[in-house]
Design an enzyme around this catalytic site. Structure first.
Site, PDB file in Angstrom:
ATOM      1  N   ASP A 119       0.810  -1.226   0.000  1.00 45.85           N
ATOM      2  CA  ASP A 119       0.000   0.000   0.000  1.00 45.85           C
ATOM      3  C   ASP A 119       0.847   1.282   0.000  1.00 45.85           C
ATOM      4  O   ASP A 119       0.694   2.142   0.884  1.00 45.85           O
ATOM      5  CB  ASP A 119      -0.926   0.016   1.239  1.00 45.85           C
ATOM      6  CG  ASP A 119      -1.822  -1.211   1.325  1.00 45.85           C
ATOM      7  OD1 ASP A 119      -2.281  -1.686   0.272  1.00 45.85           O
ATOM      8  OD2 ASP A 119      -2.062  -1.681   2.457  1.00 45.85           O
ATOM      9  N   GLU A 177     -11.431  -0.083  -4.034  1.00 48.24           N
ATOM     10  CA  GLU A 177     -10.764   0.525  -2.877  1.00 48.24           C
ATOM     11  C   GLU A 177      -9.480   1.199  -3.346  1.00 48.24           C
ATOM     12  O   GLU A 177      -9.253   1.379  -4.545  1.00 48.24           O
ATOM     13  CB  GLU A 177     -10.448  -0.555  -1.839  1.00 48.24           C
ATOM     14  CG  GLU A 177      -9.511  -1.625  -2.383  1.00 48.24           C
ATOM     15  CD  GLU A 177      -9.209  -2.733  -1.391  1.00 48.24           C
ATOM     16  OE1 GLU A 177      -9.682  -2.692  -0.251  1.00 48.24           O
ATOM     17  OE2 GLU A 177      -8.459  -3.659  -1.789  1.00 48.24           O
TER      18      GLU A 177
HETATM   19  O1  FUB Z   1      -3.436  -3.668   3.061  1.00 47.28           O
HETATM   20  C1  FUB Z   1      -4.756  -3.847   3.514  1.00 47.28           C
HETATM   21  C2  FUB Z   1      -5.734  -3.495   2.454  1.00 47.28           C
HETATM   22  O2  FUB Z   1      -5.471  -4.266   1.288  1.00 47.28           O
HETATM   23  C3  FUB Z   1      -5.659  -2.071   1.962  1.00 47.28           C
HETATM   24  O3  FUB Z   1      -6.279  -1.171   2.816  1.00 47.28           O
HETATM   25  C4  FUB Z   1      -6.292  -2.215   0.641  1.00 47.28           C
HETATM   26  O4  FUB Z   1      -6.147  -1.120  -0.204  1.00 47.28           O
HETATM   27  C5  FUB Z   1      -5.621  -3.462   0.123  1.00 47.28           C
HETATM   28  O5  FUB Z   1      -4.342  -3.198  -0.402  1.00 47.28           O
END
Ligand code: FUB
Length: 329
Positions: free
Chosen positions: A41, A224
């Protein structure tokens, strides 16, 4: 995993530098750029001419997204990276419990702020006088908490910041529902309502939510991992369209920080990981896409590693989709 174990000793050092002896390109380290621990991330920011990459941190034995801290790496040449260690942990927020997920960082009014999601439901803010800390909780409570703010949407995670040319700070976040709000100049409270960001298909219909667990049958669907940048007067809103092997980093463009945005297509093609979280940034007159893969862990999506590749635009400002590179044999 040999590579990982061989370099694990390095992780005992809180601050270290590491470079790769024979990168395939003299211009940057091969991917993944960090190999002595798992990182995910990425939030890539340039402060005082140096590139800082803030990451979440997948544990070596992770079997879920049960992360506990956020790490920082920096470079001034894209080849040699400095490990600044963990710059913030869940324990530094008295109110947070679990899930130290995707961070973002921003410089504002002479200070450095981390926006950090926790508990799959809250976003906190940490502040420091330096990009590398020490950071402290800036509020003493979450800025966003969907237990007390139902208008924050179904899953307020993955914060992303934009400081517009007029100095206005904007906060974006959200899983399945992209949200936006104007921030107060203190960056510790909202200065306007939380609004759902409108992303339209070229036909003018709002894009649907992404489909959990399925290969993206909805290429424009919002999943997301939002990030936003501005180039030549246009706003580019980048996001992931799902949670499966074919998940793609895509983007939409708009004329205002609050949208509406119009879906354009892929930023980069799928990688070896069911989460595809990325961020576009400019450093030393080149554009890059920062993202993560599971190449280093042999495909384990809970043990990811941050990568970076160059990104270019066509004459109309459209992103030319990137095929990620892997330095893992
Ligand atoms: O790393 C945890 C979660 O997985 C993140 O918040 C999302 O964007 C995905 O990468």
């Amino acid at each position: 995993m040999k590579t990982h174990l061989a370099l694990a000793a390095l992780s005992l050092l809180t601050v270290s530098t590491f470079a790769f002896a024979a990168p395939p390109s003299p211009m940057k380290a091969p991917n993944p750029i960090v190999r002595h621990r798992f990182t995910a991330d990425p939030s890539a920011r340039v402060f005082d001419g140096r590139l800082y990459v803030y990451t979440s941190h997948d544990r070596d034995d992770a079997t879920g997204y049960d992360m506990i801290d956020w790490w920082l790496f920096s470079t001034d040449d894209m080849v040699t990276w400095k490990d600044h260690g963990a710059v913030f942990t869940l324990k530094d927020f008295a109110w947070a419990g679990k899930k130290a997920w995707a961070p973002d960082a921003i410089a504002y009014n002479g200070k450095y702020y981390l926006f950090l999601p926790t508990d799959q439901s809250k976003i906190g803010v940490a502040v420091s006088d330096k990009p590398y800390g020490p950071f402290v909780d800036a509020i003493g409570a979450p800025l966003i908490d969907n237990a007390t703010m139902p208008e924050a949407g179904v899953e307020p995670i993955d914060p992303a910041l934009l400081v517009d040319d007029d100095g206005t700070p904007w906060l974006y976040f959200g899983c399945r529902q992209p949200m936006v709000a104007k921030l107060d100049p203190s960056l510790t409270k909202l200065a306007g309502p939380l609004q759902q960001l409108v992303i339209l298909n070229p036909s003018g219909e709002p894009v649907p939510q992404a489909m959990p667990g399925k290969d993206p049958q909805r290429p424009a669907g919002y999943g997301e991992g939002p990030s936003i940048f501005k180039r030549e007067g246009c706003y580019y809103f980048v996001y992931s369209n799902g949670w499966a092997t074919g998940t793609t980093l895509v983007y939409a463009m708009g004329k205002s920080p609050t949208g509406p945005f119009t879906f354009k297509g892929p930023v980069m093609f799928p990688v070896n990981c069911s989460t595809h979280h990325g961020m576009v940034g400019e450093f030393q007159d080149k554009w890059y896409i920062f993202y993560h893969t599971a190449d280093l862990s042999g495909g384990n999506g809970y043990r990811r590693s941050v990568c970076v590749d160059e990104l270019t635009f066509d004459q109309d400002g459209r992103i030319i989709p990137v095929k990620g590179t892997s330095g893992i044999q």
